[in-house]
Design a protein around this motif. Structure first.
Motif, PDB file in Angstrom:
ATOM      1  N   ASP A  52       0.828  -1.208   0.000  1.00 16.20           N
ATOM      2  CA  ASP A  52       0.000   0.000   0.000  1.00 16.20           C
ATOM      3  C   ASP A  52       0.863   1.259   0.000  1.00 16.20           C
ATOM      4  O   ASP A  52       0.472   2.293  -0.527  1.00 16.20           O
ATOM      5  CB  ASP A  52      -0.928   0.017   1.227  1.00 16.20           C
ATOM      6  CG  ASP A  52      -1.947  -1.116   1.174  1.00 16.20           C
ATOM      7  OD1 ASP A  52      -2.261  -1.548   0.044  1.00 16.20           O
ATOM      8  OD2 ASP A  52      -2.411  -1.557   2.243  1.00 16.20           O
ATOM      9  N   GLU A  53       2.053   1.179   0.610  1.00 15.87           N
ATOM     10  CA  GLU A  53       2.893   2.352   0.766  1.00 15.87           C
ATOM     11  C   GLU A  53       3.994   2.475  -0.281  1.00 15.87           C
ATOM     12  O   GLU A  53       4.587   3.538  -0.429  1.00 15.87           O
ATOM     13  CB  GLU A  53       3.545   2.331   2.157  1.00 15.87           C
ATOM     14  CG  GLU A  53       2.561   2.407   3.280  1.00 15.87           C
ATOM     15  CD  GLU A  53       3.221   2.204   4.634  1.00 15.87           C
ATOM     16  OE1 GLU A  53       4.466   2.051   4.674  1.00 15.87           O
ATOM     17  OE2 GLU A  53       2.506   2.210   5.638  1.00 15.87           O
ATOM     18  N   VAL A  54       4.294   1.400  -1.035  1.00 20.30           N
ATOM     19  CA  VAL A  54       5.446   1.439  -1.936  1.00 20.30           C
ATOM     20  C   VAL A  54       5.236   2.389  -3.116  1.00 20.30           C
ATOM     21  O   VAL A  54       6.146   3.123  -3.492  1.00 20.30           O
ATOM     22  CB  VAL A  54       5.818   0.013  -2.423  1.00 20.30           C
ATOM     23  CG1 VAL A  54       4.805  -0.526  -3.404  1.00 20.30           C
ATOM     24  CG2 VAL A  54       7.196   0.018  -3.048  1.00 20.30           C
ATOM     25  N   VAL A  55       4.067   2.430  -3.686  1.00 24.13           N
ATOM     26  CA  VAL A  55       3.830   3.290  -4.853  1.00 24.13           C
ATOM     27  C   VAL A  55       3.924   4.764  -4.480  1.00 24.13           C
ATOM     28  O   VAL A  55       4.643   5.529  -5.148  1.00 24.13           O
ATOM     29  CB  VAL A  55       2.473   2.937  -5.517  1.00 24.13           C
ATOM     30  CG1 VAL A  55       2.133   3.916  -6.622  1.00 24.13           C
ATOM     31  CG2 VAL A  55       2.501   1.522  -6.045  1.00 24.13           C
ATOM     32  N   PRO A  56       3.253   5.241  -3.417  1.00 24.95           N
ATOM     33  CA  PRO A  56       3.417   6.663  -3.073  1.00 24.95           C
ATOM     34  C   PRO A  56       4.844   7.023  -2.671  1.00 24.95           C
ATOM     35  O   PRO A  56       5.312   8.131  -2.954  1.00 24.95           O
ATOM     36  CB  PRO A  56       2.456   6.869  -1.898  1.00 24.95           C
ATOM     37  CG  PRO A  56       1.487   5.758  -1.964  1.00 24.95           C
ATOM     38  CD  PRO A  56       2.189   4.620  -2.592  1.00 24.95           C
ATOM     39  N   THR A  57       5.552   6.097  -2.049  1.00 22.23           N
ATOM     40  CA  THR A  57       6.939   6.373  -1.650  1.00 22.23           C
ATOM     41  C   THR A  57       7.826   6.554  -2.878  1.00 22.23           C
ATOM     42  O   THR A  57       8.637   7.493  -2.939  1.00 22.23           O
ATOM     43  CB  THR A  57       7.479   5.208  -0.789  1.00 22.23           C
ATOM     44  OG1 THR A  57       6.610   4.995   0.307  1.00 22.23           O
ATOM     45  CG2 THR A  57       8.874   5.517  -0.292  1.00 22.23           C
ATOM     46  N   ILE A  58       7.671   5.692  -3.862  1.00 24.28           N
ATOM     47  CA  ILE A  58       8.482   5.802  -5.088  1.00 24.28           C
ATOM     48  C   ILE A  58       8.121   7.067  -5.849  1.00 24.28           C
ATOM     49  O   ILE A  58       8.994   7.783  -6.338  1.00 24.28           O
ATOM     50  CB  ILE A  58       8.304   4.550  -5.957  1.00 24.28           C
ATOM     51  CG1 ILE A  58       8.927   3.342  -5.265  1.00 24.28           C
ATOM     52  CG2 ILE A  58       8.929   4.751  -7.332  1.00 24.28           C
ATOM     53  CD1 ILE A  58       8.682   2.034  -5.958  1.00 24.28           C
ATOM     54  N   LEU A  59       6.833   7.359  -5.958  1.00 26.71           N
ATOM     55  CA  LEU A  59       6.410   8.553  -6.696  1.00 26.71           C
ATOM     56  C   LEU A  59       6.880   9.838  -6.008  1.00 26.71           C
ATOM     57  O   LEU A  59       7.148  10.835  -6.674  1.00 26.71           O
ATOM     58  CB  LEU A  59       4.895   8.565  -6.864  1.00 26.71           C
ATOM     59  CG  LEU A  59       4.336   7.512  -7.833  1.00 26.71           C
ATOM     60  CD1 LEU A  59       2.813   7.585  -7.857  1.00 26.71           C
ATOM     61  CD2 LEU A  59       4.898   7.716  -9.226  1.00 26.71           C
ATOM     62  N   SER A  60       6.964   9.833  -4.689  1.00 25.09           N
ATOM     63  CA  SER A  60       7.424  11.047  -3.997  1.00 25.09           C
ATOM     64  C   SER A  60       8.917  11.278  -4.211  1.00 25.09           C
ATOM     65  O   SER A  60       9.386  12.407  -4.117  1.00 25.09           O
ATOM     66  CB  SER A  60       7.107  10.960  -2.500  1.00 25.09           C
ATOM     67  OG  SER A  60       7.888   9.934  -1.897  1.00 25.09           O
TER      68      SER A  60
END
Length: 176
Positions: A52-60
């Motif tokens: 759940d957290e990997v996509v927003p972390t990479i995009l940030s």
């Protein structure tokens, strides 16, 4: 255990003969709970809420880089202007060419085209009927032949075909 100088990888003597017995003993010990247990998990786990957290972390962490943008509108106007100028020149030259009308007659046709027409179209006349329509008083021998007959051509023909050309008693100023 013998050491083999050629082969560095050795197994103890009788290893494969007693392997089955040793394996079966180990399995019985693990089932009874007295032996060392093989771990039930491989030791690798995923932290909670990782997916759940990997996509927003990479995009940030990624930054958006804007490249140089070349607008196409300026070039499109250039192409329109070029096409308009070419159309004007084409129009001017086509008007000049159409004013000079060329008239074609029967003399302009090649004999091959006339022959092709008669070969492809049945006109309903035999060769004798066509020959009757041609006036014979205006035809000369050179009109029928492919080459014009000259004295040189006739003399060459007679020299090639006659055995004794002097029997003809011809007078030719060039060949005497």
């Amino acid at each position: 255990m013998k050491k083999n100088s050629k082969n560095k990888f050795n197994t103890p003597e009788g290893y494969f003969e007693s392997f089955h017995d040793r394996l079966m003993d180990r399995i019985q010990k693990e089932e009874s709970g007295t032996g060392t247990n093989i771990p039930k998990s491989d030791g690798f786990s995923v932290p909670g809420n990782y997916f759940d957290e990997v996509v927003p972390t990479i995009l940030s962490k990624t930054t958006e880089e804007s490249g140089k943008v070349i607008p196409l509108d300026k070039r499109r106007n250039f192409y329109y202007a070029t096409a308009a100028i070419a159309a004007i020149f084409l129009l001017i030259f086509s008007i000049n060419w159409k004013t000079e009308t060329a008239s074609f007659g029967f003399d302009d046709l090649a004999s091959a085209e006339i022959d092709a027409y008669f070969d492809n179209h049945d006109i309903g006349l035999s060769s004798y009927e066509i020959a009757e329509t041609i006036p014979l008083e205006d035809i000369q021998l050179n009109d029928v032949l492919a080459e014009d007959l000259t004295n040189d051509i006739l003399w060459e023909y007679l020299e090639d075909t006659m055995e004794d050309i002097e029997d003809l008693h011809l007078e030719n100023e060039e060949h005497e």
